[in-house]
Scaffold this active site. Structure first.
Site, PDB file in Angstrom:
ATOM      1  N   ASP A  44       0.707  -1.130   0.099  1.00 61.72           N
ATOM      2  CA  ASP A  44       0.029   0.097  -0.140  1.00 61.72           C
ATOM      3  C   ASP A  44       0.854   1.120   0.085  1.00 61.72           C
ATOM      4  O   ASP A  44       0.438   2.479  -0.033  1.00 61.72           O
ATOM      5  CB  ASP A  44      -0.984   0.090   1.279  1.00 61.72           C
ATOM      6  CG  ASP A  44      -0.279   0.026   2.411  1.00 61.72           C
ATOM      7  OD1 ASP A  44       1.029  -0.327   2.630  1.00 61.72           O
ATOM      8  OD2 ASP A  44      -1.007  -0.052   3.509  1.00 61.72           O
ATOM      9  N   SER A  45       2.118   0.998   0.096  1.00 62.80           N
ATOM     10  CA  SER A  45       3.070   2.196  -0.254  1.00 62.80           C
ATOM     11  C   SER A  45       2.812   2.898  -1.642  1.00 62.80           C
ATOM     12  O   SER A  45       3.471   3.942  -1.740  1.00 62.80           O
ATOM     13  CB  SER A  45       4.497   1.793  -0.115  1.00 62.80           C
ATOM     14  OG  SER A  45       4.695   0.448  -0.997  1.00 62.80           O
ATOM     15  N   ASP A  83      -0.897  -6.140  -0.735  1.00 59.68           N
ATOM     16  CA  ASP A  83      -1.113  -5.563   0.672  1.00 59.68           C
ATOM     17  C   ASP A  83      -2.770  -5.486   0.960  1.00 59.68           C
ATOM     18  O   ASP A  83      -3.280  -5.027   0.001  1.00 59.68           O
ATOM     19  CB  ASP A  83      -0.439  -4.434   0.709  1.00 59.68           C
ATOM     20  CG  ASP A  83       0.397  -4.066   2.102  1.00 59.68           C
ATOM     21  OD1 ASP A  83       0.295  -4.916   2.987  1.00 59.68           O
ATOM     22  OD2 ASP A  83       1.110  -3.024   2.011  1.00 59.68           O
ATOM     23  N   LYS A 113      -0.894  -9.509   2.412  1.00 64.90           N
ATOM     24  CA  LYS A 113      -0.238  -9.279   3.803  1.00 64.90           C
ATOM     25  C   LYS A 113      -1.174  -8.199   4.463  1.00 64.90           C
ATOM     26  O   LYS A 113      -2.009  -7.577   3.784  1.00 64.90           O
ATOM     27  CB  LYS A 113       1.040  -8.542   3.321  1.00 64.90           C
ATOM     28  CG  LYS A 113       1.758  -7.758   4.449  1.00 64.90           C
ATOM     29  CD  LYS A 113       3.247  -7.141   4.206  1.00 64.90           C
ATOM     30  CE  LYS A 113       2.996  -5.955   3.680  1.00 64.90           C
ATOM     31  NZ  LYS A 113       2.585  -4.696   4.660  1.00 64.90           N
ATOM     32  N   GLU A 115      -1.244  -5.799   8.256  1.00 62.01           N
ATOM     33  CA  GLU A 115      -0.505  -5.239   9.393  1.00 62.01           C
ATOM     34  C   GLU A 115      -1.299  -5.330  10.608  1.00 62.01           C
ATOM     35  O   GLU A 115      -2.488  -5.325  10.689  1.00 62.01           O
ATOM     36  CB  GLU A 115      -0.590  -3.557   9.023  1.00 62.01           C
ATOM     37  CG  GLU A 115       0.392  -3.208   7.884  1.00 62.01           C
ATOM     38  CD  GLU A 115       0.359  -1.591   7.673  1.00 62.01           C
ATOM     39  OE1 GLU A 115       0.247  -0.935   8.741  1.00 62.01           O
ATOM     40  OE2 GLU A 115       1.069  -1.349   6.829  1.00 62.01           O
ATOM     41  N   GLU A 182       9.046  -4.181  10.351  1.00 58.01           N
ATOM     42  CA  GLU A 182       9.480  -3.015  10.042  1.00 58.01           C
ATOM     43  C   GLU A 182       9.917  -1.907  11.413  1.00 58.01           C
ATOM     44  O   GLU A 182       9.410  -2.049  12.072  1.00 58.01           O
ATOM     45  CB  GLU A 182       8.346  -2.210   9.310  1.00 58.01           C
ATOM     46  CG  GLU A 182       8.630  -0.853   8.700  1.00 58.01           C
ATOM     47  CD  GLU A 182       7.628  -0.348   7.651  1.00 58.01           C
ATOM     48  OE1 GLU A 182       6.837  -1.050   7.376  1.00 58.01           O
ATOM     49  OE2 GLU A 182       7.683   0.655   7.519  1.00 58.01           O
TER      50      GLU A 182
HETATM   51  O1  KIV Z   1       3.370  -1.197   1.554  1.00 55.82           O
HETATM   52  C1  KIV Z   1       4.798  -1.534   1.606  1.00 55.82           C
HETATM   53  O2  KIV Z   1       5.579  -1.311   0.607  1.00 55.82           O
HETATM   54  C2  KIV Z   1       5.051  -2.378   2.698  1.00 55.82           C
HETATM   55  C3  KIV Z   1       6.308  -2.688   2.836  1.00 55.82           C
HETATM   56  C4  KIV Z   1       7.254  -1.490   3.326  1.00 55.82           C
HETATM   57  C5  KIV Z   1       6.820  -3.835   3.655  1.00 55.82           C
HETATM   58  O3  KIV Z   1       4.440  -2.770   3.573  1.00 55.82           O
END
Ligand code: KIV
Length: 275
Positions: A44-45, A83, A113, A115, A182
């Site tokens: 989600d970056s 994500d 993934k 969080e 992280e």
């Molecule tokens: O969204 C992302 O890029 C991440 C990584 C920094 C692990 O969660």
């Protein structure tokens, strides 16, 4: 050879380090896949590095699905992890399973993934029961930026460090196949790595993790809004792009580009008839 969750677990057993990068589009995913990277995260970056938001909170399921589809078309051998965006799983176990399913069915990811620590273990369990591999993510979890008061190192005092260890163990028990650590101190990440049977993937968590991940725009010098301390810049592609763009603009203005070799020909006889 295709990387799978089994490959990730075997890598830990064999003490081989796992390589991951973020990816958001077809061409980069193809380049990365060809380089032999083990896994690509459609993080989600993307909200920050592709869409220009200040944080990751505005990213939607549609954003992640759209970019995951593109990555899946480009990457044939890397494990593709998508994500789960903010509020796509926090609301209920039901939402978590439905949205994880969308990332697999519509995005063509092979794992998801999410969080969080103890509060997301029920969601991880349910998603894994639906046959979807889950990667956990603890330490600095950017979706909680408003709770942390900024992007800060986590687990520096005894109780915070113990809590992160407890969360890692709970996430493994809930059925995750790997876990991102992280922005946690390197020695704490090493303790967690040694306590778990699943691999740890570090970002700002030192060399003791079983693998590493970086945001590709950070490691290639393509994103200048924010530069975390843990990033190593392997190239300054941003600078190279600037040089190329300046040259292109100059050449177009001077009539140097396009040259003959970039142009298509037609018989002069036909041209004469057109005047
Ligand atoms: O969204 C992302 O890029 C991440 C990584 C920094 C692990 O969660």
């Amino acid at each position: 050879m295709k990387n799978t969750v089994v490959t990730f677990n075997q890598a830990k057993e064999k003490n081989e380090r796992i390589t991951m990068l973020t990816a958001y589009d077809y061409s980069m995913a193809k380049l990365m896949d060809n380089s032999g990277i083990n896994g690509l995260l459609v993080g989600d970056s993307l909200g920050m590095v592709c869409l220009g938001y200040e944080d990751t909170l505005s990213v939607t399921m549609e954003d992640i699905i759209h970019h995951t589809k593109a990555v899946a078309r480009g990457a044939k051998n890397s494990l593709i992890v998508a994500d789960m965006p903010f509020m796509s799983y926090q609301t209920s176990v039901y939402d978590a399973v439905v949205n994880a399913g969308r990332l697999i069915k519509e995005g063509h990811a092979q794992a998801i993934k999410l969080e969080g620590g103890l509060e997301v273990c029920d969601k991880i369990e349910a998603i894994v029961k639906a046959s979807i591999p889950v990667m956990g993510h603890i330490g600095l979890t950017p979706q909680s930026v408003n709770v942390f008061g900024g992007f800060k190192v986590q687990g520096k005092d005894e109780s915070a460090a113990k809590r992160i260890i407890e969360e890692a163990i709970a996430i493994e028990k809930a059925g995750a196949f790997a876990i991102v650590l992280e922005c946690v101190p390197a020695k704490l990440a090493k303790i967690i790595t040694d306590k778990l049977t699943i691999p740890t993937i570090g970002i700002g968590a030192g060399v003791g993790c079983n693998g590493q991940i970086l945001v590709y725009q950070d490691m290639l010098g393509m994103y200048s809004d924010f530069k975390p301390k843990f990033v190593k810049q392997y190239e300054n592609i941003g600078e190279k792009i600037n040089v190329a763009l300046t040259k292109y603009i100059e050449e177009v203005r001077d009539g140097v580009f396009p040259a003959e070799e970039h142009s298509f020909k037609i018989d002069d006889e036909i041209i004469e008839k057109l005047y």
